[in-house]
Design a protein around this motif. Structure first.
Motif, PDB file in Angstrom:
ATOM      1  N   GLU A  28      -3.190 -68.217  26.678  1.00 42.85           N
ATOM      2  CA  GLU A  28      -2.316 -68.390  25.527  1.00 42.85           C
ATOM      3  C   GLU A  28      -1.025 -67.627  25.797  1.00 42.85           C
ATOM      4  O   GLU A  28      -1.053 -66.492  26.267  1.00 42.85           O
ATOM      5  CB  GLU A  28      -2.966 -67.863  24.246  1.00 42.85           C
ATOM      6  CG  GLU A  28      -4.148 -68.701  23.773  1.00 42.85           C
ATOM      7  CD  GLU A  28      -4.745 -68.151  22.485  1.00 42.85           C
ATOM      8  OE1 GLU A  28      -4.356 -67.015  22.100  1.00 42.85           O
ATOM      9  OE2 GLU A  28      -5.583 -68.829  21.879  1.00 42.85           O
ATOM     10  N   GLY A  87       4.969 -63.044  17.147  1.00 49.02           N
ATOM     11  CA  GLY A  87       3.780 -63.572  16.485  1.00 49.02           C
ATOM     12  C   GLY A  87       3.652 -65.075  16.597  1.00 49.02           C
ATOM     13  O   GLY A  87       2.832 -65.681  15.895  1.00 49.02           O
ATOM     14  N   GLU A  88       4.442 -65.689  17.493  1.00 47.10           N
ATOM     15  CA  GLU A  88       4.456 -67.146  17.619  1.00 47.10           C
ATOM     16  C   GLU A  88       3.690 -67.593  18.864  1.00 47.10           C
ATOM     17  O   GLU A  88       3.959 -67.133  19.971  1.00 47.10           O
ATOM     18  CB  GLU A  88       5.902 -67.637  17.701  1.00 47.10           C
ATOM     19  CG  GLU A  88       6.034 -69.140  17.899  1.00 47.10           C
ATOM     20  CD  GLU A  88       7.461 -69.569  18.153  1.00 47.10           C
ATOM     21  OE1 GLU A  88       7.710 -70.788  18.230  1.00 47.10           O
ATOM     22  OE2 GLU A  88       8.346 -68.680  18.285  1.00 47.10           O
ATOM     23  N   LEU A  89       2.723 -68.485  18.690  1.00 42.81           N
ATOM     24  CA  LEU A  89       1.994 -69.062  19.810  1.00 42.81           C
ATOM     25  C   LEU A  89       2.828 -70.204  20.392  1.00 42.81           C
ATOM     26  O   LEU A  89       3.075 -71.217  19.732  1.00 42.81           O
ATOM     27  CB  LEU A  89       0.628 -69.589  19.349  1.00 42.81           C
ATOM     28  CG  LEU A  89      -0.216 -70.297  20.413  1.00 42.81           C
ATOM     29  CD1 LEU A  89      -0.568 -69.350  21.560  1.00 42.81           C
ATOM     30  CD2 LEU A  89      -1.496 -70.877  19.791  1.00 42.81           C
ATOM     31  N   LEU A  90       3.254 -70.032  21.650  1.00 41.12           N
ATOM     32  CA  LEU A  90       4.082 -71.053  22.291  1.00 41.12           C
ATOM     33  C   LEU A  90       3.255 -72.095  23.027  1.00 41.12           C
ATOM     34  O   LEU A  90       3.630 -73.273  23.081  1.00 41.12           O
ATOM     35  CB  LEU A  90       5.047 -70.391  23.289  1.00 41.12           C
ATOM     36  CG  LEU A  90       6.082 -69.423  22.726  1.00 41.12           C
ATOM     37  CD1 LEU A  90       6.955 -68.889  23.854  1.00 41.12           C
ATOM     38  CD2 LEU A  90       6.937 -70.112  21.664  1.00 41.12           C
ATOM     39  N   TRP A  98       2.322 -66.122  23.990  1.00 40.52           N
ATOM     40  CA  TRP A  98       2.850 -65.741  22.690  1.00 40.52           C
ATOM     41  C   TRP A  98       4.228 -65.113  22.859  1.00 40.52           C
ATOM     42  O   TRP A  98       4.519 -64.447  23.854  1.00 40.52           O
ATOM     43  CB  TRP A  98       1.937 -64.720  22.006  1.00 40.52           C
ATOM     44  CG  TRP A  98       0.597 -65.261  21.610  1.00 40.52           C
ATOM     45  CD1 TRP A  98      -0.469 -65.527  22.427  1.00 40.52           C
ATOM     46  CD2 TRP A  98       0.172 -65.595  20.280  1.00 40.52           C
ATOM     47  NE1 TRP A  98      -1.521 -65.999  21.707  1.00 40.52           N
ATOM     48  CE2 TRP A  98      -1.167 -66.055  20.377  1.00 40.52           C
ATOM     49  CE3 TRP A  98       0.779 -65.537  19.029  1.00 40.52           C
ATOM     50  CZ2 TRP A  98      -1.900 -66.460  19.278  1.00 40.52           C
ATOM     51  CZ3 TRP A  98       0.060 -65.948  17.921  1.00 40.52           C
ATOM     52  CH2 TRP A  98      -1.259 -66.399  18.047  1.00 40.52           C
ATOM     53  N   ARG A  99       5.086 -65.311  21.851  1.00 37.82           N
ATOM     54  CA  ARG A  99       6.354 -64.595  21.764  1.00 37.82           C
ATOM     55  C   ARG A  99       6.435 -64.014  20.361  1.00 37.82           C
ATOM     56  O   ARG A  99       6.574 -64.743  19.376  1.00 37.82           O
ATOM     57  CB  ARG A  99       7.532 -65.523  22.041  1.00 37.82           C
ATOM     58  CG  ARG A  99       8.879 -64.795  21.968  1.00 37.82           C
ATOM     59  CD  ARG A  99      10.026 -65.669  22.411  1.00 37.82           C
ATOM     60  NE  ARG A  99      10.106 -66.890  21.630  1.00 37.82           N
ATOM     61  CZ  ARG A  99      10.955 -67.888  21.882  1.00 37.82           C
ATOM     62  NH1 ARG A  99      11.762 -67.803  22.916  1.00 37.82           N
ATOM     63  NH2 ARG A  99      10.974 -68.962  21.128  1.00 37.82           N
ATOM     64  N   PHE A 155      11.551 -73.759  26.227  1.00 39.80           N
ATOM     65  CA  PHE A 155      11.635 -73.107  24.921  1.00 39.80           C
ATOM     66  C   PHE A 155      13.004 -72.449  24.815  1.00 39.80           C
ATOM     67  O   PHE A 155      13.751 -72.352  25.798  1.00 39.80           O
ATOM     68  CB  PHE A 155      10.522 -72.071  24.732  1.00 39.80           C
ATOM     69  CG  PHE A 155      10.426 -71.073  25.851  1.00 39.80           C
ATOM     70  CD1 PHE A 155      11.119 -69.877  25.790  1.00 39.80           C
ATOM     71  CD2 PHE A 155       9.654 -71.342  26.964  1.00 39.80           C
ATOM     72  CE1 PHE A 155      11.047 -68.976  26.815  1.00 39.80           C
ATOM     73  CE2 PHE A 155       9.580 -70.435  28.004  1.00 39.80           C
ATOM     74  CZ  PHE A 155      10.275 -69.239  27.934  1.00 39.80           C
TER      75      PHE A 155
END
Length: 717
Positions: A632, A637-640, A634-635, A655
């Motif tokens: 996984e 709290g965002e799952l990319l 993440w950046r 992105f």
């Protein structure tokens, strides 16, 4: 109490006035720094960073386009930085702040020495004499370039703690209020540098053990452990940014490489403690020091170890006093002698410091710096011996007269013997300083606020060999005299920013200029003194693409080329990546291949966007693992992205990338036969990821070739 405070203030004022007289501060403006070359420029940058940014850790005006992050460089000087912050409230000139800090260090050394000597039993007159002689040690004058080493007021505090712990018994109790006050004082002293904290730990640790043995009780040991814990906590607090940085990033090399053999090169020598200072006021004494320096091997910074004749007599007397075991010994004198002996055995060439370097850590390579602590202990011993001798004079009037005569004689001889001849250093610095300021003014006249300037040639920071006529930190002078300009020099060596600049340096000049222009740089500055031919070749090549320089510095030390006229249709910004946290060291055994092994199931990648605006970017990541894994990305709290793969695999994604350094959090999970997650095996490898703009992607093979070439060219060896 009031009289003691007045005498301490008098000692402080006298030392400041004397130091100002030695350096002729009345003849030059206060903003001309006392030290203005080599490491002094490094301290100047720290001071200016504190003034402009509130603290030293991040400076957006250095290491352009991303800024300088001082976190990876270990510094344990929070007390000194707090003092600089206070000084910065009253001035915005780094030179003025540097000079005020340096002159203040004479006052703080005198005050702490006076208070500690009074506590050890010296009378007011001899404490006043000892405080002045301690503050005006040759070490103080010779350490002007190492600004924080010149601020050694902590050492009398540490010495008093060691002596108190040495003498402690079960019957000696302190109130809670006193203990808290002492703890705070010790914490403040511990924020004055890692070397002085180490020396304090050495003395306090030995005093605790010896005191417990001497008195047959555990109280000295308990107090010593408590003091050591306070020093450890305060030092760790100062080093917290460094500890966080090495946790969050994987540097592209060893930033503070030290060799154990260096303790021999920078060790303490008794003869250098006895010799006059190399800048003594007497010509014949100065020649003695010069002759030793010219003929003896490995004369390095240990030449600052001269402690003056009075202190050296105290040093030798303390050793004789301990080794001869005189009957009815004074316990204070004996303890001073024992601590002196321990300090010398630690720092002398081939001593305990060498053992420490070979079998523990080589980071403390300059044990000679303990000489100023030995000077304090030796002055205390000498003055106590003299005070005890004068007490034998029964007639009070005669005793007071003899004490005052001794005070005047020691003060007059000691200041003459220890201090330097009057110096023209400030006047010499003023010439260079004003040239640099005029050059900075000319540069700022041609550039608007917020401009970025790329400095040629590339020079690592903070530790690098001098380039030709330019010192190892000479490129810092542009920052010191400018405002509103971001400079490429000052990227922390081996950091992600430094990797970005080293990659930029690998491009042919025409391509590099295009990348710089596309990466929002406004100009290129040629530092002529850093080239063997005074920059003639690189300037001629730059003129082929950029035309004549927009300006030449008034002192002919640099030339400025504008990038706005550069037209390169194929130019694109240099987007780059670096490993964040969660990796072992770089592995570079295979040519053209560059990888790092995961330590666990979590890791991060740093993505560098040099532009001043957000762009759409493309990331290509190769993963090699002996077992199937899940991933996984993440950046914040965002799952990319969520992804499962077998070995080998590649991930390609796009992105938005914000300006500056972005961090992606990688979370791996292994899948066993039952479908339960397990920690990812240590065999997972990530090739250094490739990042590029969507319209100009970089290929993995080309990128690995560039990185391998950068390793070869910019290797510290």
């Amino acid at each position: 109490m009031i009289l003691d405070a007045a005498l301490a203030a008098a000692a402080a004022l006298a030392c400041v006035i004397f130091a100002a007289w030695i350096y002729r501060f009345n003849e030059v403006p206060l903003d001309v720094p006392l030290a203005y070359s080599g490491d002094a420029l490094y301290y100047g940058a720290l001071i200016k960073g504190v003034i402009e940014n509130g603290w030293y850790l991040h400076n957006p005006s250095l290491g352009a386009p991303f800024g300088l992050d001082m976190g990876p460089f270990p510094m344990s000087d929070n007390t000194h930085f707090a003092m600089l912050w206070l000084i910065g409230l009253f001035t915005d000139e780094f030179g003025s702040a540097l000079n005020v800090f340096y002159l203040t260090s004479f006052a703080t050394a005198a005050i702490s020495a006076f208070v500690s000597m009074r506590w050890m039993g010296l009378n007011r007159l001899f404490s006043l004499c000892g405080a002045i002689l301690y503050s005006l040690q040759a070490y103080h004058f010779l350490r002007g370039g190492h600004l924080f080493l010149a601020s050694y007021f902590c050492l009398p505090i540490f010495s008093a703690f060691a002596m108190g712990i040495f003498a402690a018994t079960e019957s000696s109790q302190l109130s809670t209020k006193s203990l808290l006050g002492y703890a705070l004082l010790l914490a403040v002293a511990a924020g004055c540098g890692i070397y002085y904290a180490l020396f304090a730990s050495l003395l306090i640790g030995f005093a605790a053990i010896a005191g417990s043995v001497e008195h047959g009780c555990w109280r000295p040991m308990r107090l010593g452990l408590a003091a050591g814990l306070i020093i450890l906590i305060a030092t760790t607090a100062s080093l917290a940014p460094y500890l966080q940085a090495i946790h969050d990033t994987t540097l592209d090399g060893n930033l503070t490489q030290r060799d154990a053999v260096e303790t021999e090169r920078y060790g303490l020598r008794m003869i250098q403690m006895a010799l006059p200072t190399p800048f003594h006021q007497n010509d014949s004494f100065r020649k003695q020091a010069d002759e030793y320096r010219s003929r003896a091997p490995n004369v390095t910074e240990n030449r600052t170890a001269s402690i003056g004749l009075i202190a050296f007599l105290g040093f030798m007397g303390s050793l004789i006093y301990v080794l001869q075991r005189f009957p009815a010994q004074d316990p204070t004198l004996r303890r001073l002698g024992v601590l002196n002996l321990i300090a010398f055995l630690f720092a002398t060439i081939g001593g305990f410091a060498s053992l420490f370097a070979w079998f523990a850590t080589a980071q403390f390579r300059a044990p000679n710096r303990i000489s100023i602590l030995i000077a304090f202990l030796s002055l205390c011993f000498f003055l106590l011996i003299l005070q005890n001798a004068l007490k034998k004079i029964r007639r009070g009037t005669l005793r007071h007269a003899a004490s005052f005569a001794a005070f005047l004689a020691m003060l007059a001889f000691g200041t003459w013997d220890q201090s330097l001849a009057k110096s023209n250093l400030l006047k010499s610095n003023q010439v260079i300083y004003e040239h640099d300021r005029a050059s900075a003014d000319a540069i700022m006249h041609h550039l608007s606020p917020g401009s970025r300037v790329y400095q040629l040639p590339y020079v690592p920071y903070p530790e690098a060999a001098p380039l030709h006529a330019e010192g190892h930190t000479g490129l810092m002078r542009r920052f010191l005299h400018s405002k509103g300009i971001a400079w490429s020099y000052g990227s922390m060596k081996f950091s992600a920013v430094d990797q970005w600049i080293r990659r930029m340096e690998l491009s042919p000049l025409r391509e590099r200029l295009g990348k710089l222009a596309a990466s929002d740089f406004d100009a290129v500055l040629v530092e002529r003194r850093a080239y063997a031919d005074n920059g003639k070749s690189v300037e001629a090549e730059l003129q082929d693409y950029l035309g004549p320089p927009a300006m030449t510095c008034p002192d002919q030390s640099c030339s400025l080329f504008r990038l706005k006229a550069f037209s390169e249709t194929e130019a694109s910004p240099l987007l780059s990546t670096a490993l964040g946290s969660g990796y072992s060291a770089w592995e570079t055994a295979n040519p053209g291949w560059r990888s790092a092994t995961l330590k666990g199931s979590r890791a991060s990648i740093q993505l560098l966007n040099p532009l001043k605006q957000t762009i759409v970017s493309r990331l290509n990541l190769d993963i090699s693992t002996p077992a199937p894994i899940g991933l996984e990305i993440w950046r914040g709290g965002e799952l990319l992205h969520s992804w499962n793969s077998h070995n080998p695999s590649s991930l390609d994604m796009t992105f938005e990338l914000a300006p500056g350094i972005n961090s992606l959090d990688l979370r791996f999970r292994g899948i066993d036969n039952d479908g339960m997650p397990i920690i990812a095996p240590a065999g997972i490898r990530l090739s250094k990821p490739v990042i590029g703009a969507v319209d100009t992607p970089l290929h993995l093979r080309e990128f690995q070739k560039q990185v391998a070439e950068a390793d070869r060219i910019f290797s510290p060896n």
